[in-house]
Write an enzyme that holds these catalytic residues in place. Structure first.
Site, PDB file in Angstrom:
ATOM      1  NE  ARG A  93      42.289  -6.743 -13.022  1.00 40.23           N
ATOM      2  CZ  ARG A  93      41.464  -5.912 -13.657  1.00 40.23           C
ATOM      3  NH1 ARG A  93      41.942  -4.843 -14.273  1.00 40.23           N
ATOM      4  NH2 ARG A  93      40.170  -6.150 -13.666  1.00 40.23           N
ATOM      5  CE  LYS A 106      36.555  -0.687 -18.790  1.00 38.56           C
ATOM      6  NZ  LYS A 106      36.603  -2.110 -19.222  1.00 38.56           N
ATOM      7  NE  ARG A 109      44.125  -7.282 -17.310  1.00 41.51           N
ATOM      8  CZ  ARG A 109      42.945  -6.706 -17.146  1.00 41.51           C
ATOM      9  NH1 ARG A 109      42.707  -5.506 -17.657  1.00 41.51           N
ATOM     10  NH2 ARG A 109      41.982  -7.330 -16.496  1.00 41.51           N
ATOM     11  NE  ARG A 124      32.279  -2.629 -13.844  1.00 39.24           N
ATOM     12  CZ  ARG A 124      33.570  -2.521 -14.151  1.00 39.24           C
ATOM     13  NH1 ARG A 124      34.198  -1.376 -14.073  1.00 39.24           N
ATOM     14  NH2 ARG A 124      34.201  -3.588 -14.529  1.00 39.24           N
ATOM     15  NE  ARG A 159      36.643  -8.895 -14.807  1.00 40.74           N
ATOM     16  CZ  ARG A 159      37.867  -8.831 -15.333  1.00 40.74           C
ATOM     17  NH1 ARG A 159      38.652  -9.895 -15.329  1.00 40.74           N
ATOM     18  NH2 ARG A 159      38.298  -7.709 -15.846  1.00 40.74           N
TER      19      ARG A 159
HETATM   20  P1  AP5 Z   1      43.005  -3.285 -20.618  1.00 40.77           P
HETATM   21  O1  AP5 Z   1      43.334  -1.955 -21.192  1.00 40.77           O
HETATM   22  O2  AP5 Z   1      43.607  -3.675 -19.313  1.00 40.77           O
HETATM   23  O3  AP5 Z   1      41.406  -3.491 -20.618  1.00 40.77           O
HETATM   24  P2  AP5 Z   1      40.274  -2.857 -19.664  1.00 40.77           P
HETATM   25  O4  AP5 Z   1      39.131  -2.498 -20.545  1.00 40.77           O
HETATM   26  O5  AP5 Z   1      40.851  -1.803 -18.794  1.00 40.77           O
HETATM   27  O6  AP5 Z   1      39.900  -4.177 -18.868  1.00 40.77           O
HETATM   28  P3  AP5 Z   1      39.618  -4.409 -17.305  1.00 40.77           P
HETATM   29  O7  AP5 Z   1      39.663  -5.905 -17.107  1.00 40.77           O
HETATM   30  O8  AP5 Z   1      40.496  -3.588 -16.442  1.00 40.77           O
HETATM   31  O9  AP5 Z   1      38.165  -3.916 -17.218  1.00 40.77           O
HETATM   32  P4  AP5 Z   1      37.111  -4.226 -16.128  1.00 40.77           P
HETATM   33  O10 AP5 Z   1      36.071  -3.260 -16.502  1.00 40.77           O
HETATM   34  O11 AP5 Z   1      36.675  -5.628 -16.044  1.00 40.77           O
HETATM   35  O12 AP5 Z   1      37.927  -4.030 -14.768  1.00 40.77           O
HETATM   36  P5  AP5 Z   1      37.949  -2.886 -13.667  1.00 40.77           P
HETATM   37  O13 AP5 Z   1      39.321  -2.768 -13.188  1.00 40.77           O
HETATM   38  O14 AP5 Z   1      37.233  -1.686 -14.149  1.00 40.77           O
HETATM   39  O15 AP5 Z   1      43.395  -4.383 -21.748  1.00 40.77           O
HETATM   40  C1  AP5 Z   1      43.233  -5.779 -21.491  1.00 40.77           C
HETATM   41  C2  AP5 Z   1      44.421  -6.561 -22.135  1.00 40.77           C
HETATM   42  O16 AP5 Z   1      44.327  -6.442 -23.563  1.00 40.77           O
HETATM   43  C3  AP5 Z   1      45.809  -6.018 -21.735  1.00 40.77           C
HETATM   44  O17 AP5 Z   1      46.696  -7.074 -21.599  1.00 40.77           O
HETATM   45  C4  AP5 Z   1      46.194  -5.120 -22.933  1.00 40.77           C
HETATM   46  O18 AP5 Z   1      47.618  -5.058 -23.096  1.00 40.77           O
HETATM   47  C5  AP5 Z   1      45.523  -5.845 -24.102  1.00 40.77           C
HETATM   48  N1  AP5 Z   1      45.089  -4.944 -25.171  1.00 40.77           N
HETATM   49  C6  AP5 Z   1      44.554  -3.688 -25.038  1.00 40.77           C
HETATM   50  N2  AP5 Z   1      44.259  -3.168 -26.249  1.00 40.77           N
HETATM   51  C7  AP5 Z   1      44.614  -4.125 -27.170  1.00 40.77           C
HETATM   52  C8  AP5 Z   1      44.555  -4.188 -28.597  1.00 40.77           C
HETATM   53  N3  AP5 Z   1      44.067  -3.166 -29.335  1.00 40.77           N
HETATM   54  N4  AP5 Z   1      44.983  -5.320 -29.214  1.00 40.77           N
HETATM   55  C9  AP5 Z   1      45.456  -6.354 -28.476  1.00 40.77           C
HETATM   56  N5  AP5 Z   1      45.556  -6.361 -27.123  1.00 40.77           N
HETATM   57  C10 AP5 Z   1      45.125  -5.249 -26.482  1.00 40.77           C
HETATM   58  O19 AP5 Z   1      37.023  -3.529 -12.533  1.00 40.77           O
HETATM   59  C11 AP5 Z   1      37.425  -4.670 -11.784  1.00 40.77           C
HETATM   60  C12 AP5 Z   1      36.352  -5.013 -10.770  1.00 40.77           C
HETATM   61  O20 AP5 Z   1      36.162  -3.937  -9.842  1.00 40.77           O
HETATM   62  C13 AP5 Z   1      34.946  -5.251 -11.336  1.00 40.77           C
HETATM   63  O21 AP5 Z   1      34.781  -6.580 -11.792  1.00 40.77           O
HETATM   64  C14 AP5 Z   1      34.058  -4.907 -10.128  1.00 40.77           C
HETATM   65  O22 AP5 Z   1      34.034  -5.972  -9.207  1.00 40.77           O
HETATM   66  C15 AP5 Z   1      34.795  -3.745  -9.500  1.00 40.77           C
HETATM   67  N6  AP5 Z   1      34.341  -2.439 -10.016  1.00 40.77           N
HETATM   68  C16 AP5 Z   1      35.105  -1.538 -10.717  1.00 40.77           C
HETATM   69  N7  AP5 Z   1      34.388  -0.449 -11.036  1.00 40.77           N
HETATM   70  C17 AP5 Z   1      33.131  -0.655 -10.539  1.00 40.77           C
HETATM   71  C18 AP5 Z   1      31.938   0.107 -10.572  1.00 40.77           C
HETATM   72  N8  AP5 Z   1      31.876   1.302 -11.181  1.00 40.77           N
HETATM   73  N9  AP5 Z   1      30.837  -0.415  -9.985  1.00 40.77           N
HETATM   74  C19 AP5 Z   1      30.870  -1.608  -9.359  1.00 40.77           C
HETATM   75  N10 AP5 Z   1      31.971  -2.397  -9.292  1.00 40.77           N
HETATM   76  C20 AP5 Z   1      33.101  -1.914  -9.874  1.00 40.77           C
HETATM   77 ZN    ZN Z   2      41.103  -1.594 -16.696  1.00 38.92          ZN
END
Ligand code: AP5
Ligand code: ZN
Length: 217
Positions: A156, A13, A123, A88, A167
């Site tokens: 992270r 994402k 990552r 989410r 997660r």
């Molecule tokens: P990346 O693009 O970083 O993936 P992402 O989908 O953004 O993954 P996140 O871990 O950030 O998602 P998340 O939803 O768990 O975390 P968030 O920050 O929202 O890619 C991942 C890796 O793969 C990278 O190294 C990239 O280079 C590689 N990659 C990408 N595309 C690729 C490809 N095509 N091929 C190969 N490699 C590839 O949330 C974190 C925490 O915050 C949550 O756990 C929760 O506690 C809290 N939180 C956030 N939002 C909410 C909400 N709305 N409600 C409640 N709690 C929340």
């Molecule tokens: Zn992310």
């Protein structure tokens, strides 16, 4: 244009959000990035979110909804925005509807669970800019440092394998129901419902970008 990027942790994402932001000129609203900034700054929100995030759980809907409402009221969101990691839960999606915030596209990036663990263990991120790297798939030009600023990259806290598995479980239980929620909206006769599209998240970052751009037009 208002877009929601839906997908499991590590689905890509944040990576795709950067491409969309550059190409379509709309701001990325990542609740995860906003929460990490709050934790780092030690604000009251950060203090409430810190332990939940470290354990791989979800921060309470009330806190998140207030955070997002405040963010989208800002000027740069007038022409649209891209949600990354929000909504989410069903209550978060309902809060958007209740506030009359119509969405044009919901794009789900679908990646198998086994692939997720490999992606997240490799990552590395540049905290200040949110730039995302991967040790194998998208390495920085110089080991351990950001291409633009030369500052150190970090791993992270929630990318440890056991936290990633937690997660993923939380995603399947609390976030995956949004697929049915938005598909049902799209199938209804309400003409303000978003267009729902599932994109295969396997393949290169460039391939996935092309798939998304062909949906957004
Ligand atoms: P990346 O693009 O970083 O993936 P992402 O989908 O953004 O993954 P996140 O871990 O950030 O998602 P998340 O939803 O768990 O975390 P968030 O920050 O929202 O890619 C991942 C890796 O793969 C990278 O190294 C990239 O280079 C590689 N990659 C990408 N595309 C690729 C490809 N095509 N091929 C190969 N490699 C590839 O949330 C974190 C925490 O915050 C949550 O756990 C929760 O506690 C809290 N939180 C956030 N939002 C909410 C909400 N709305 N409600 C409640 N709690 C929340
Ligand atoms: Zn992310």
């Amino acid at each position: 244009m208002r877009v929601i990027l839906l997908g499991a942790p590590g689905a890509g994402k944040g990576t795709q959000a950067q491409f969309i932001m550059e190409n379509y000129g709309i701001p990325q609203i990542s609740t995860g990035d906003m929460l990490r900034a709050a934790v780092k700054a030690g604000t009251p929100l950060g203090l409430q979110a810190k332990d939940v995030m470290a354990a791989g759980g979800l921060v309470s809907d009330d806190l998140i909804i207030a955070l997002v409402k405040e963010r989208i009221a800002q000027n740069d969101c007038a022409r649209g925005f891209l949600f990354d990691g929000f909504p989410r839960t069903i209550p978060q999606a309902e809060a958007l509807c209740d506030a009359g915030i119509d969405i044009d596209h919901v794009i789900e990036i679908h990646v198998a669970d086994e692939e997720i663990v490999a992606r997240l263990s490799g990552r590395r991120v540049h905290e200040a800019s949110g730039r995302i790297y991967h040790l194998q798939h998208n390495p920085p030009a110089r080991d351990g440092v950001d291409d633009d600023t030369g500052e150190a990259l970090i791993q992270r806290d929630d990318d440890k394998e056991e936290t990633v598995r937690k997660r993923l479980a939380v995603y399947h239980q609390q976030t995956a129901p949004l697929v049915g929620f938005y598909r049902a909206q799209g199938a209804g006769d309400e003409n303000r419902a978003p267009v729902y599209t599932q994109i295969a998240g396997a393949g290169s970052m460039e391939d996935i970008k092309k798939r998304i751009f062909s949906v957004l037009g």
